[in-house]
Design a protein around this motif. Structure first.
Motif, PDB file in Angstrom:
ATOM      1  N   SER A  48       1.144  -1.500   0.478  1.00  0.00           N
ATOM      2  CA  SER A  48      -0.035   0.324  -0.077  1.00  0.00           C
ATOM      3  C   SER A  48       0.577   0.990   0.326  1.00  0.00           C
ATOM      4  O   SER A  48       0.370   2.331  -0.055  1.00  0.00           O
ATOM      5  N   GLN A  49       2.093   1.501   0.340  1.00  0.00           N
ATOM      6  CA  GLN A  49       2.987   2.607   0.395  1.00  0.00           C
ATOM      7  C   GLN A  49       2.904   2.625  -0.500  1.00  0.00           C
ATOM      8  O   GLN A  49       3.367   4.188  -0.699  1.00  0.00           O
ATOM      9  N   ALA A  50       3.720   1.889  -1.447  1.00  0.00           N
ATOM     10  CA  ALA A  50       4.461   1.775  -3.176  1.00  0.00           C
ATOM     11  C   ALA A  50       3.250   2.178  -3.835  1.00  0.00           C
ATOM     12  O   ALA A  50       3.359   2.790  -4.473  1.00  0.00           O
ATOM     13  N   LEU A  51       1.942   2.102  -3.983  1.00  0.00           N
ATOM     14  CA  LEU A  51       1.034   2.261  -4.455  1.00  0.00           C
ATOM     15  C   LEU A  51       0.234   3.766  -3.771  1.00  0.00           C
ATOM     16  O   LEU A  51      -0.048   4.450  -5.204  1.00  0.00           O
ATOM     17  N   GLN A  54       3.142   6.355  -5.628  1.00  0.00           N
ATOM     18  CA  GLN A  54       2.969   5.908  -7.417  1.00  0.00           C
ATOM     19  C   GLN A  54       1.372   6.415  -7.554  1.00  0.00           C
ATOM     20  O   GLN A  54       1.196   7.540  -8.201  1.00  0.00           O
ATOM     21  N   ALA A  55       0.014   6.641  -6.311  1.00  0.00           N
ATOM     22  CA  ALA A  55      -1.024   7.508  -7.014  1.00  0.00           C
ATOM     23  C   ALA A  55      -0.807   9.112  -7.132  1.00  0.00           C
ATOM     24  O   ALA A  55      -0.876   9.861  -7.578  1.00  0.00           O
ATOM     25  N   ARG A  56       0.327   9.483  -5.544  1.00  0.00           N
ATOM     26  CA  ARG A  56       0.833  11.005  -5.564  1.00  0.00           C
ATOM     27  C   ARG A  56       1.412  11.531  -6.868  1.00  0.00           C
ATOM     28  O   ARG A  56       1.154  12.358  -7.079  1.00  0.00           O
ATOM     29  N   GLN A  57       2.348  10.559  -6.894  1.00  0.00           N
ATOM     30  CA  GLN A  57       3.353  10.659  -8.326  1.00  0.00           C
ATOM     31  C   GLN A  57       2.357  11.422  -9.270  1.00  0.00           C
ATOM     32  O   GLN A  57       2.590  11.599 -10.340  1.00  0.00           O
ATOM     33  N   SER A  58       1.536   9.733  -9.603  1.00  0.00           N
ATOM     34  CA  SER A  58       0.533  10.406 -10.458  1.00  0.00           C
ATOM     35  C   SER A  58       0.109  11.736 -10.043  1.00  0.00           C
ATOM     36  O   SER A  58      -0.577  12.083 -11.641  1.00  0.00           O
ATOM     37  N   GLU A  87      -6.443   0.817  -6.702  1.00  0.00           N
ATOM     38  CA  GLU A  87      -6.073  -0.507  -6.251  1.00  0.00           C
ATOM     39  C   GLU A  87      -6.335   0.177  -4.318  1.00  0.00           C
ATOM     40  O   GLU A  87      -5.882  -1.082  -4.022  1.00  0.00           O
ATOM     41  N   LEU A  88      -6.096   1.086  -4.069  1.00  0.00           N
ATOM     42  CA  LEU A  88      -5.250   1.004  -2.946  1.00  0.00           C
ATOM     43  C   LEU A  88      -6.357   1.332  -1.874  1.00  0.00           C
ATOM     44  O   LEU A  88      -6.701   0.623  -0.927  1.00  0.00           O
TER      45      LEU A  88
END
Length: 131
Positions: A48-51, A54-58, A87-88
Motif C-alpha cells: 500500500s505504501q508503494a501504491l 505512485q498514486a500521489r506521483q501520478s 487499487e489502494l
C-alpha cells in the motif's frame, strides 16, 4: 614509598589497559553489528505504501501536464492515478476514498475537456458513489 608508588602506577596502568580493552571490544562489536545490518536484506515495503507513492506521483504529474496544456498526457496520467486510487481502496478498505473521489473528479473534468462526455459521466457516477 617506592613500593606504594609502584603499586599506584601499576593500578593506573592496569585500569587503563582494562579501559582500552573494553573500548576496543565495544568498537569491534559495533563494526560487526554494522556489517551484519548492511548485509541483511532490506525490509519489504508494504504494497500500500508503494501504491500510495505512485498514486500521489501520478496526481502531481497529471496536474503539471494539465497546467502546461498537455491535455492528452494529463488524461493518461489521470486514468493511471484513478486506477491506483481504486487499487489502494481495495488493498486498504475504508481508506483513501476521498483521494479516490478527487482523482475521479479530476479524470471526469479532463475527459469532458477532451470531448469524451459519456466516459466523463460514467466516472462522475463512480465518484458520486463514494460519497
Amino acid at each position: 614509598m617506592d613500593d606504594l608508588l609502584h603499586k599506584l602506577v601499576s593500578a593506573v596502568i592496569t585500569g587503563a589497559l582494562i579501559a582500552l580493552v573494553g573500548a576496543l571490544s565495544v568498537a569491534v562489536r559495533r563494526r560487526r553489528v554494522a556489517r551484519e545490518e548492511a548485509a541483511a536484506p532490506a525490509p519489504a515495503e508494504d504494497r500500500s505504501q508503494a501504491l500510495l507513492r505512485q498514486a500521489r506521483q501520478s496526481d502531481d504529474s497529471r496536474d503539471e501536464l494539465a497546467a502546461q496544456g498537455r491535455q492528452a498526457e494529463a488524461l493518461s496520467r489521470a486514468r493511471e492515478a484513478a486506477d491506483l486510487w481504486r487499487e489502494l481502496t481495495r488493498v486498504r478498505p475504508g481508506r483513501f476514498h476521498a483521494e479516490r473521489r478527487a482523482a475521479l473528479e479530476r479524470l471526469s473534468e479532463l475527459l469532458a475537456a477532451m470531448g469524451q462526455e459519456e466516459q466523463a459521466a460514467q466516472v462522475r457516477l463512480e465518484a458520486a458513489g463514494l460519497s
